[in-house]
Design an enzyme around this catalytic site. Structure first.
Site, PDB file in Angstrom:
ATOM      1  N   ASP A 201      39.668  38.727  42.503  1.00  0.00           N
ATOM      2  CA  ASP A 201      39.729  37.289  42.265  1.00  0.00           C
ATOM      3  C   ASP A 201      38.526  36.813  41.452  1.00  0.00           C
ATOM      4  OD1 ASP A 201      38.006  37.871  44.355  1.00  0.00           O
ATOM      5  OD2 ASP A 201      38.455  36.040  45.479  1.00  0.00           O
ATOM      6  N   TYR A 202      37.357  37.384  41.725  1.00  0.00           N
ATOM      7  CA  TYR A 202      36.139  36.997  41.013  1.00  0.00           C
ATOM      8  C   TYR A 202      36.238  37.378  39.532  1.00  0.00           C
ATOM      9  CZ  TYR A 202      31.171  36.575  39.867  1.00  0.00           C
ATOM     10  OH  TYR A 202      29.980  36.229  39.288  1.00  0.00           O
ATOM     11  N   CYS A 203      36.630  38.618  39.261  1.00  0.00           N
ATOM     12  CA  CYS A 203      36.751  39.060  37.866  1.00  0.00           C
ATOM     13  C   CYS A 203      37.811  38.255  37.125  1.00  0.00           C
ATOM     14  CB  CYS A 203      37.090  40.551  37.814  1.00  0.00           C
ATOM     15  SG  CYS A 203      35.720  41.636  38.273  1.00  0.00           S
ATOM     16  N   SER A 205      38.696  35.207  37.690  1.00  0.00           N
ATOM     17  CA  SER A 205      38.176  33.868  37.412  1.00  0.00           C
ATOM     18  C   SER A 205      37.174  33.884  36.267  1.00  0.00           C
ATOM     19  CB  SER A 205      37.532  33.284  38.680  1.00  0.00           C
ATOM     20  OG  SER A 205      36.367  34.002  39.043  1.00  0.00           O
TER      21      SER A 205
END
Length: 346
Positions: A201-203, A205
């Site tokens: 999810d971080y990558c 975003s």
């Protein structure tokens, strides 16, 4: 025969246009490669930001607070946004003591569109039009596989790390367009360039944030708004609490970045109107390799540089989702003190 001649004349403008575009491509390639080479030895001069209004999201702690401080050293009026009211108030007080500039603080949940628009209007009325927008606020879910990650944390990551950029641009870009003056700064991460295990999810975003900033830059170019600059920052791990516990597998090639030095380099890139800033510089080399190497070889490289086990020792604490009260404001009614913090609760 007559028809063939007519058709050949009809095609001439198309052919001439193609020749023109090829010439522009060749000339541009030679010129800008030469310019980039010259800039290695003669950097772009720094611009003056004294009197500019700089808004930094996620400014209560870490790299956001330090970016704001560096901009303040150069004379910019500071507007600090953060979700953590106590830390925000403390940061504002520290910056007022350290700097000879106006410092305003507004509590805002950047992931909520209505909050961004409300607080943005407050800033416009009480401070002025923002001319430097630094989208720095970011969160990380933590050490989960994609299936294990709680839905509310995944949703929060996407809203804070990328959706917030849409709302802040919507709020402040129109005036920049009217004046053809401003600077948009996207503080992303190396996760916006290279995928890593345990950070889906971080990558996602950060990839989205980088692409969004690039697309807006192209849109500004088409609109001929050369007075509005963009800077996209992609640093490796910084020694803040966000990725506490994470270790670098190849410190000589990908070192953990010092937060003070990183903030200085980010602000220097803004002052020099640099479009991309990758830290450390070895990331430029890795980006070139990523574009050229076979996919399976790329996976070996990811493992070699620690992309497979980056989160194994992660102990950072996810930011809690705060329940806000009914909108109200806390401020000193004395208008004679421009240093008074303006706190907005949602």
């Amino acid at each position: 025969m007559h028809k063939k001649v007519v058709r050949s004349f009809e095609k001439m403008p198309i052919n001439l246009w193609l020749v023109k575009e090829i010439f522009e491509l060749i000339f541009g390639t030679v010129f800008y490669f030469f310019e980039a080479f010259v800039r290695l030895f003669i950097p772009h001069p720094r611009k003056d930001v004294e009197g500019e209004i700089a808004l930094v999201t996620g400014a209560a702690n870490g790299i956001g607070k330090l970016i704001a401080k560096e901009l303040g050293h150069h004379g910019a009026t500071l507007v600090l946004w953060d979700i953590n009211i106590e830390a925000l108030d403390k940061a504002a007080k520290e910056l007022r003591q350290a700097l000879d500039v106006r410092v305003y603080a507004y509590a805002c949940d950047c992931s909520r569109r209505t909050d961004v628009y409300k607080v943005a209007e407050l800033v416009k009325r009480e401070v002025g039009d923002v001319t430097i927008l630094v989208n720095n606020a970011g969160v990380v879910t933590g050490k989960y596989t994609f299936i294990e990650a709680p839905d509310n944390l995944v949703d929060r990551t996407l809203r804070v790390n990328v959706a917030a950029h849409f709302w802040t641009y919507k709020a402040f870009l129109p005036v920049m367009l009217q004046r053809n003056h401003g600077h948009l700064v996207c503080v992303a991460c190396h996760g916006g360039l290279f995928a890593m295990n345990g950070l889906s999810d971080y990558c996602a975003s950060k990839f989205a944030a980088v692409s969004f900033a690039e697309s807006i830059a192209l849109e500004l170019l088409v609109l001929q708004k050369e007075g509005i600059k963009t800077t996209i920052v992609c640093p490796y791990l910084i020694n803040t609490t966000m990725f506490a516990g994470c270790q670098t597998k190849r410190p000589s090639f990908l070192p953990i970045l010092d937060k003070h030095d990183t903030a200085k380099k980010i602000v220097d890139a803004i002052l020099r109107e640099q479009m991309y800033l990758l830290l450390p510089s070895s990331l430029y080399f890795m980006m070139a390799l990523k574009s050229l190497m076979p996919t399976k070889l790329g996976i070996i490289f990811i493992n070699f540089f620690g992309g497979m086990d980056l989160m194994d020792h992660f102990r950072g604490i996810p930011v809690p989702i705060i329940s806000y009260k009914k909108p109200q404001r806390q401020r000193n009614d004395s208008v004679s003190d421009p240093q008074t913090p303006l706190i907005y609760y949602n």
